[in-house]
Design a protein around this motif. Structure first.
Motif, short mmCIF file in Angstrom:
data_model
loop_
_atom_site.label_atom_id
_atom_site.label_comp_id
_atom_site.label_asym_id
_atom_site.label_seq_id
_atom_site.Cartn_x
_atom_site.Cartn_y
_atom_site.Cartn_z
N ALA A 186 -16.91 56.80 -5.49
CA ALA A 186 -16.06 57.39 -4.45
C ALA A 186 -14.94 58.16 -5.12
O ALA A 186 -14.37 57.72 -6.13
CB ALA A 186 -15.49 56.31 -3.55
N HIS A 187 -14.62 59.32 -4.57
CA HIS A 187 -13.53 60.16 -5.06
C HIS A 187 -12.72 60.62 -3.85
O HIS A 187 -13.28 61.09 -2.87
CB HIS A 187 -14.06 61.36 -5.83
N VAL A 188 -11.38 60.47 -3.93
CA VAL A 188 -10.51 60.82 -2.81
C VAL A 188 -9.45 61.80 -3.29
O VAL A 188 -8.90 61.65 -4.39
CB VAL A 188 -9.82 59.55 -2.23
N ARG B 108 -17.73 63.99 2.38
CA ARG B 108 -18.98 64.57 1.88
C ARG B 108 -19.81 63.44 1.28
O ARG B 108 -19.34 62.71 0.42
CB ARG B 108 -18.70 65.63 0.84
N LEU B 109 -21.02 63.35 1.75
CA LEU B 109 -21.93 62.31 1.30
C LEU B 109 -23.02 62.92 0.43
O LEU B 109 -23.57 63.97 0.76
CB LEU B 109 -22.56 61.60 2.50
N ALA C 34 -24.01 54.70 8.75
CA ALA C 34 -23.36 53.39 8.61
C ALA C 34 -22.28 53.44 7.54
O ALA C 34 -21.20 52.86 7.70
CB ALA C 34 -24.40 52.33 8.27
N ALA C 35 -22.55 54.14 6.44
CA ALA C 35 -21.54 54.27 5.37
C ALA C 35 -20.32 55.03 5.88
O ALA C 35 -19.18 54.65 5.59
CB ALA C 35 -22.14 54.96 4.16
N LEU C 36 -20.54 56.08 6.65
CA LEU C 36 -19.43 56.84 7.21
C LEU C 36 -18.63 56.01 8.19
O LEU C 36 -17.39 56.04 8.19
CB LEU C 36 -19.95 58.12 7.88
N ARG D 70 -9.77 64.27 1.55
CA ARG D 70 -11.11 64.75 1.25
C ARG D 70 -11.79 63.64 0.46
O ARG D 70 -11.31 63.26 -0.61
CB ARG D 70 -11.08 66.03 0.43
N VAL D 71 -12.86 63.13 0.99
CA VAL D 71 -13.55 61.99 0.38
C VAL D 71 -14.96 62.42 0.02
O VAL D 71 -15.66 63.04 0.82
CB VAL D 71 -13.60 60.79 1.36
N ARG D 72 -15.35 62.10 -1.22
CA ARG D 72 -16.73 62.31 -1.66
C ARG D 72 -17.33 60.96 -2.00
O ARG D 72 -16.79 60.22 -2.82
CB ARG D 72 -16.78 63.20 -2.89
N LEU D 73 -18.44 60.64 -1.35
CA LEU D 73 -19.12 59.37 -1.59
C LEU D 73 -20.51 59.66 -2.15
O LEU D 73 -21.23 60.51 -1.62
CB LEU D 73 -19.27 58.57 -0.30
#
Length: 192
Positions: free
Chosen positions: A126-128, A180-181, A153-155, A140-143
């Motif tokens: 994870a990056h925020v 962003r997944l 479910a993750a969101l 802004r989150v990147r998973l």
């Protein structure tokens, strides 16, 4: 997209300035003028008397020239501020409930959010990044998700868990997030 446009525009402007400046310098030092050069020798002036006074009687000429130069200067200043603007939020204003406020380092909140998001089931990384204003931050989150995880479910876990706790603990009315997944790609393994 903006970064690509910025680099291409900087490259084109730089190339034009190097070619024109280099040719002016070379002709001024005595090198023969290129075939496309507008003057014949090093003793020519850039604007002759005839060229300077050609449009003197036209009332529209000088206001138009000044307006175009003013627009170019304003566009240059806008471009410079867009390039120099900080995209990462350094501080977040936290409501302490007593009418005062406290400042929370943006990197600290990013680290906590990334840590909580990384602990979610099936999240490999994870990056925020915090953006916006100190009183109204945005995230802004990147998973990076494992292959077996349902993205919905993750969101949902992220928004109801880590983002909701961060919003409540900072006393913010809202904490908008762009998530962003991306799926993790594993190397193929041979099973015998």
């Amino acid at each position: 997209m903006l970064r690509t446009v910025n680099r291409v525009l900087l490259g084109v402007v730089g190339l034009v300035l190097v070619v024109v400046g280099g040719s002016v310098l070379a002709v001024g030092l005595g090198a023969p003028a290129p075939s496309w050069w507008i003057h014949d020798s090093r003793h020519d002036v850039l604007l002759s008397d005839a060229e300077r006074t050609r449009w003197r009687d036209a009332d529209w000429w000088w206001p138009t020239v000044l307006a175009v130069l003013a627009v170019l200067v304003l566009l240059g200043l806008w471009w410079l501020t867009a390039v120099l603007r900080r995209h990462r939020l350094s501080e977040v204003l936290v409501d302490t409930g007593d009418g005062e406020g406290a400042l929370l380092r943006g990197r600290a909140l990013e680290g906590v959010l990334a840590g909580h998001a990384g602990e979610l089931d099936g999240v490999a990384d994870a990056h925020v990044l915090l953006t916006g204003r100190p009183s109204a931050p945005e995230t802004r989150v990147r998973l990076r998700l494992e292959p077996h995880v349902d993205p919905g479910a993750a969101l949902d876990d992220l928004t109801s868990g880590a983002l909701a706790r961060a919003r409540d603990s900072a006393g913010l009315a809202s904490l908008p997030a762009e998530v962003r997944l991306k799926g993790v790609k594993h190397r193929a393994e041979r099973v015998s």
